[in-house]
Structure formats: structure tokens, C-alpha cells
Design a protein around this motif. Structure first.
Motif, PDB file in Angstrom:
ATOM      1  N   LEU A   2      83.977  31.132  29.706  1.00  0.00           N
ATOM      2  CA  LEU A   2      83.093  31.806  28.762  1.00  0.00           C
ATOM      3  C   LEU A   2      82.071  32.675  29.503  1.00  0.00           C
ATOM      4  O   LEU A   2      82.011  32.691  30.728  1.00  0.00           O
ATOM      5  CB  LEU A   2      82.406  30.776  27.861  1.00  0.00           C
ATOM      6  CG  LEU A   2      83.343  30.007  26.921  1.00  0.00           C
ATOM      7  CD1 LEU A   2      82.572  29.043  26.054  1.00  0.00           C
ATOM      8  CD2 LEU A   2      84.158  30.953  26.054  1.00  0.00           C
ATOM      9  N   SER A   3      81.221  33.352  28.725  1.00  0.00           N
ATOM     10  CA  SER A   3      80.412  34.456  29.261  1.00  0.00           C
ATOM     11  C   SER A   3      79.498  34.102  30.421  1.00  0.00           C
ATOM     12  O   SER A   3      79.526  34.771  31.464  1.00  0.00           O
ATOM     13  CB  SER A   3      79.567  35.053  28.124  1.00  0.00           C
ATOM     14  OG  SER A   3      78.750  34.037  27.553  1.00  0.00           O
TER      15      SER A   3
ATOM     16  N   SER B 234      86.018  38.384  21.377  1.00  0.00           N
ATOM     17  CA  SER B 234      84.656  37.889  21.160  1.00  0.00           C
ATOM     18  C   SER B 234      83.722  39.050  20.855  1.00  0.00           C
ATOM     19  O   SER B 234      84.041  40.201  21.186  1.00  0.00           O
ATOM     20  CB  SER B 234      84.205  37.176  22.443  1.00  0.00           C
ATOM     21  OG  SER B 234      82.795  37.112  22.533  1.00  0.00           O
ATOM     22  N   ILE B 235      82.580  38.762  20.282  1.00  0.00           N
ATOM     23  CA  ILE B 235      81.564  39.809  20.128  1.00  0.00           C
ATOM     24  C   ILE B 235      81.119  40.276  21.519  1.00  0.00           C
ATOM     25  O   ILE B 235      80.513  41.336  21.661  1.00  0.00           O
ATOM     26  CB  ILE B 235      80.344  39.333  19.311  1.00  0.00           C
ATOM     27  CG1 ILE B 235      79.656  38.143  19.961  1.00  0.00           C
ATOM     28  CG2 ILE B 235      80.743  39.049  17.875  1.00  0.00           C
ATOM     29  CD1 ILE B 235      78.344  37.743  19.309  1.00  0.00           C
TER      30      ILE B 235
ATOM     31  N   TYR C  41      82.919  38.880  31.330  1.00  0.00           N
ATOM     32  CA  TYR C  41      83.529  38.286  30.137  1.00  0.00           C
ATOM     33  C   TYR C  41      83.923  39.392  29.146  1.00  0.00           C
ATOM     34  O   TYR C  41      85.034  39.393  28.624  1.00  0.00           O
ATOM     35  CB  TYR C  41      82.532  37.339  29.489  1.00  0.00           C
ATOM     36  CG  TYR C  41      83.002  36.610  28.267  1.00  0.00           C
ATOM     37  CD1 TYR C  41      82.457  36.891  27.014  1.00  0.00           C
ATOM     38  CD2 TYR C  41      83.953  35.591  28.351  1.00  0.00           C
ATOM     39  CE1 TYR C  41      82.864  36.203  25.881  1.00  0.00           C
ATOM     40  CE2 TYR C  41      84.353  34.890  27.220  1.00  0.00           C
ATOM     41  CZ  TYR C  41      83.799  35.207  25.990  1.00  0.00           C
ATOM     42  OH  TYR C  41      84.199  34.512  24.870  1.00  0.00           O
TER      43      TYR C  41
ATOM     44  N   PHE D  50      85.589  36.434  17.999  1.00  0.00           N
ATOM     45  CA  PHE D  50      84.739  35.343  17.525  1.00  0.00           C
ATOM     46  C   PHE D  50      83.264  35.604  17.856  1.00  0.00           C
ATOM     47  O   PHE D  50      82.950  36.146  18.927  1.00  0.00           O
ATOM     48  CB  PHE D  50      85.156  34.017  18.165  1.00  0.00           C
ATOM     49  CG  PHE D  50      86.249  33.293  17.427  1.00  0.00           C
ATOM     50  CD1 PHE D  50      87.308  32.721  18.114  1.00  0.00           C
ATOM     51  CD2 PHE D  50      86.214  33.154  16.036  1.00  0.00           C
ATOM     52  CE1 PHE D  50      88.334  32.045  17.434  1.00  0.00           C
ATOM     53  CE2 PHE D  50      87.219  32.494  15.352  1.00  0.00           C
ATOM     54  CZ  PHE D  50      88.278  31.946  16.058  1.00  0.00           C
ATOM     55  N   PRO D  51      82.379  35.206  16.963  1.00  0.00           N
ATOM     56  CA  PRO D  51      80.953  35.153  17.287  1.00  0.00           C
ATOM     57  C   PRO D  51      80.686  33.850  18.042  1.00  0.00           C
ATOM     58  O   PRO D  51      81.626  33.186  18.490  1.00  0.00           O
ATOM     59  CB  PRO D  51      80.299  35.131  15.907  1.00  0.00           C
ATOM     60  CG  PRO D  51      81.294  34.422  15.048  1.00  0.00           C
ATOM     61  CD  PRO D  51      82.651  34.804  15.578  1.00  0.00           C
ATOM     62  N   GLY D  52      79.449  33.494  18.200  1.00  0.00           N
ATOM     63  CA  GLY D  52      79.130  32.202  18.797  1.00  0.00           C
ATOM     64  C   GLY D  52      79.666  31.103  17.886  1.00  0.00           C
ATOM     65  O   GLY D  52      79.529  31.200  16.666  1.00  0.00           O
TER      66      GLY D  52
ATOM     67  N   GLY E 172      78.713  28.998  27.602  1.00  0.00           N
ATOM     68  CA  GLY E 172      78.531  30.195  26.786  1.00  0.00           C
ATOM     69  C   GLY E 172      77.078  30.620  26.709  1.00  0.00           C
ATOM     70  O   GLY E 172      76.172  29.867  27.075  1.00  0.00           O
ATOM     71  N   THR E 173      76.886  31.837  26.206  1.00  0.00           N
ATOM     72  CA  THR E 173      75.523  32.346  25.979  1.00  0.00           C
ATOM     73  C   THR E 173      74.984  31.839  24.652  1.00  0.00           C
ATOM     74  O   THR E 173      73.802  31.556  24.507  1.00  0.00           O
ATOM     75  CB  THR E 173      75.566  33.896  26.000  1.00  0.00           C
ATOM     76  OG1 THR E 173      75.987  34.288  27.304  1.00  0.00           O
ATOM     77  CG2 THR E 173      74.232  34.512  25.662  1.00  0.00           C
ATOM     78  N   THR E 174      75.893  31.674  23.688  1.00  0.00           N
ATOM     79  CA  THR E 174      75.469  31.264  22.336  1.00  0.00           C
ATOM     80  C   THR E 174      75.324  29.751  22.212  1.00  0.00           C
ATOM     81  O   THR E 174      74.965  29.251  21.155  1.00  0.00           O
ATOM     82  CB  THR E 174      76.500  31.726  21.292  1.00  0.00           C
ATOM     83  OG1 THR E 174      77.773  31.122  21.622  1.00  0.00           O
ATOM     84  CG2 THR E 174      76.633  33.228  21.260  1.00  0.00           C
TER      85      THR E 174
ATOM     86  N   TRP F  50      74.865  42.335  23.361  1.00  0.00           N
ATOM     87  CA  TRP F  50      75.792  42.091  22.244  1.00  0.00           C
ATOM     88  C   TRP F  50      75.182  42.567  20.930  1.00  0.00           C
ATOM     89  O   TRP F  50      73.975  42.755  20.822  1.00  0.00           O
ATOM     90  CB  TRP F  50      76.099  40.591  22.147  1.00  0.00           C
ATOM     91  CG  TRP F  50      76.926  40.076  23.289  1.00  0.00           C
ATOM     92  CD1 TRP F  50      77.537  40.800  24.273  1.00  0.00           C
ATOM     93  CD2 TRP F  50      77.214  38.706  23.575  1.00  0.00           C
ATOM     94  NE1 TRP F  50      78.183  39.955  25.152  1.00  0.00           N
ATOM     95  CE2 TRP F  50      78.014  38.679  24.745  1.00  0.00           C
ATOM     96  CE3 TRP F  50      76.898  37.494  22.963  1.00  0.00           C
ATOM     97  CZ2 TRP F  50      78.493  37.484  25.299  1.00  0.00           C
ATOM     98  CZ3 TRP F  50      77.367  36.311  23.516  1.00  0.00           C
ATOM     99  CH2 TRP F  50      78.157  36.310  24.670  1.00  0.00           C
TER     100      TRP F  50
HETATM  101  C1  VAH Z   1      80.048  32.639  24.800  1.00  0.00           C
HETATM  102  N1  VAH Z   1      80.534  31.146  22.947  1.00  0.00           N
HETATM  103  O1  VAH Z   1      78.860  32.468  24.550  1.00  0.00           O
HETATM  104  C2  VAH Z   1      81.062  32.273  23.722  1.00  0.00           C
HETATM  105  C3  VAH Z   1      81.302  33.429  22.782  1.00  0.00           C
HETATM  106  C4  VAH Z   1      80.249  35.252  21.434  1.00  0.00           C
HETATM  107  C5  VAH Z   1      80.026  34.162  22.412  1.00  0.00           C
HETATM  108  O2  VAH Z   1      82.246  34.325  23.261  1.00  0.00           O
HETATM  109  O3  VAH Z   1      80.473  33.082  25.839  1.00  0.00           O
END
Ligand code: VAH
Length: 319
Positions: free
Chosen positions: A79-80, A117-118, A142, A169-171, A182-184, A279
């Protein structure tokens, strides 16, 4: 979808997707794979499980052939935040794993899904109600992986006729797997900390809006897209999907409705804040709604009730 081969089956999405697909299609028809095999895990115990490193093309092909897979669901990826810390590992794993999975789908004539992903959007993308078709110049490894992945999946559709489909996908928020790289993931962590300590220190700053979705809606979106009539799909890789957009203050306020003495403070992580700033604030899911009937059931209020209830059932409280 009759014989579904899933990579990254122990991940945040994979672990819930496997259980839902096994309930829908039969335990023996959903083959779970991941880089490790924790014997006690419900995904290992409830149906076929194989150890697979997705960078091992030959083993992936051998296993998919052994189970006569007709559908590849490729979830294994960094993930990010983790990808930003280890960019070359992220490129090799995220892109190497993806091309291996696409090659297996091509060779065995499988339908194919992998999530975008977003994070596939960047600072020059319109930030509010981000359109389905727009500028995608992400500034994270990412995001580079996700845009490259979208283009590669479309290529396999146009060039080789592989039925590739994906969503941005969003968070994603779930109670089954703890927060990952992840960031979210602050929006997952906050529920655990609210129950355990009645307080949370957010690494994402107030006023930072990001799209989010509760995991049950994400799982339903994958299944709904994969079962959609292909003649209706104008887009394939990948559809904007979202359920809500909020900032840390709003999720904290929703939690306070249930945990009156919950306190929120901030210790912003410049790396993950920088990723979040690149984002969108909110994305437009119209194409997914029109082309395959996407609809989310959970908003922030409904998700918060369910998250707190399910985490309490897991014993996450006043530790
Ligand atoms: C992340 N949960 O934070 C994932 C996702 C939009 C965020 O891709 O990297």
C-alpha cells in the motif's frame, strides 16, 4: 465465476473477500493464496489455501492450472505508505506480481480483477468530484503502480481479449484486519484507539478530506462488477467508487456520539500527509453507477455504529 484464484488472500480486502466469495460460490471454488500460511486463520481453515509469492510466475501458473481457475482476483500489493518507504520493492512486487497474474489470466483464459485506488490521481487532478476520465499524474510510487496497472489491464483487454475489470478504491475501513501500510488507515486505527484508550492521535491533519468506504461495500462492489454484463461496460480499468468523504474531525465527531469522553489530537506525519494532499477530496462514481449499478450501503454514521459494535465483539475495549 466458478473457480476463483485469489492472491493476497490474507490482506485487508482479501481476508473478507475470500469469506464472502466462499459463502457465495462454495468453499472449494475459492482458492486463497498468500505469502504465508497461518494455520489458525479462518481463510486457511475454510477452504483451499496455497503459499504463493506473486513474483514467482511459474508457481502462480502451476497453481492456477492445478485448480482449473477461470477467474483471477489479484489483491497482493504494497500500500501507499509502505510503497513510498520502499519504492523499488513496491515496483517489483506491485508490477511484477500484476504482470504475472495477467499472464496467467491470458494463458488460462480467466476473467481478471485487480483494484486500483484514488492513489492513481495526483496533484494536477481536479480535486473535487474527480471525474472518471481525467488527468492522472500521481507523485507517489503507489500511484505510479496504480496508473501503470490500469493501463496494463486495459492493454490485456484490448490486445489479448482478457476480461479485465477494476475499481479505484478509496480508503477502506474494516474491523477484521488491523491497520496496514496505508495512508487512509488512520480511519481504521481511530476506532481501535477510541475503544482501547478513549483517545487518538491522528497522523493526518484536520481538514484533509479523502474518499472512504466500509469494507462490506467494497466486497460487494468487486462481486457486482465481476458479475456485470460486459456489454454495458464502457470503462474497465478502473471505475471510480466511493461511499463517503470525510476529514479526521468529522470521523472523530461521529465517534464522540458513542464515546462521549473520546479525545482527538494531532501529530501530523509529513510523509503520509504529503501523500494524502496529492489525492482528491472526493471522486465521482457516476460511471460505476450507470454501467454496473454500483451503490454503497454505509455512510459514516452507519459504519461507525457497526465498527464499534464489531470491535467490541472482538474484545477491543478498555485494554
Ligand atoms: C492506502 N488504503 O492508503 C490504501 C488505499 C486510497 C488508499 O489505496 O494506501
Amino acid at each position: 465465476m466458478k473457480k476463483i484464484f485469489v492472491t493476497g488472500a490474507l490482506g485487508q480486502i482479501g481476508s473478507e473477500l475470500i469469506m464472502k466469495m466462499r459463502a457465495n460460490y462454495g468453499n472449494d471454488n475459492v482458492i486463497a493464496t498468500d505469502i504465508r500460511k497461518p494455520e489458525e486463520h479462518i481463510v486457511v481453515q475454510s477452504g483451499p489455501f496455497e503459499i504463493l509469492d506473486v513474483t514467482d510466475a511459474e508457481k502462480m501458473h502451476t497453481l492456477a492450472k492445478k485448480y482449473e481457475a477461470d477467474t483471477m482476483i489479484h489483491m497482493a500489493a504494497l500500500l501507499s505508505a509502505t510503497a513510498e518507504a520502499k519504492p523499488l520493492l513496491a515496483w517489483n512486487l506491485n508490477m511484477g506480481g500484476l504482470v504475472n497474474a495477467l499472464e496467467v489470466a491470458r494463458a488460462l483464459n480467466c476473467q481478471f480483477f485487480t483494484p486500483s485506488s484514488i492513489g492513481a490521481f495526483g496533484p494536477s487532478t481536479p480535486k473535487d468530484h474527480t471525474p472518471q476520465d481525467t488527468i492522472q499524474r500521481p507523485t507517489t510510487m503507489y500511484g505510479v503502480n496504480k496508473v501503470s496497472g490500469e493501463l496494463l489491464c486495459d492493454y490485456y483487454f484490448y490486445k489479448f481479449g482478457v476480461d479485465t475489470r477494476g475499481v479505484r478504491f478509496p480508503g477502506l475501513i474494516s474491523y477484521t484486519t488491523p491497520p496496514g501500510g496505508g495512508t487512509t488507515d488512520y480511519a481504521v486505527d481511530i476506532y481501535y484507539e477510541a475503544l482501547k484508550r478513549r483517545k487518538y492521535t491522528s497522523y493526518i491533519d484536520r481538514g484533509t478530506y479523502m474518499d472512504m468506504m466500509y469494507m462490506p461495500d467494497a466486497i460487494n462492489a468487486i462481486i457486482q462488477l465481476m458479475e456485470a454484463d460486459p456489454s454495458r461496460l464502457q470503462h474497465r480499468n478502473a471505475f471510480n467508487v466511493t461511499a463517503m468523504s470525510f476529514d479526521p474531525e468529522e470521523i472523530a465527531a461521529e465517534i464522540k456520539k458513542h464515546i462521549k469522553d473520546f479525545k482527538m489530537n494531532y501529530d501530523v506525519d509529513p510523509i503520509r500527509q504529503g501523500i494524502a494532499n496529492s489525492w482528491p477530496n472526493s471522486i465521482d462514481p457516476t460511471a460505476a453507477i450507470e454501467e454496473w449499478g454500483f451503490r454503497a450501503e454505509y455512510d459514516l454514521a452507519k459504519m461507525t455504529v457497526d465498527m464499534l459494535e464489531k470491535l467490541k465483539e472482538k474484545g477491543i475495549e478498555n485494554l
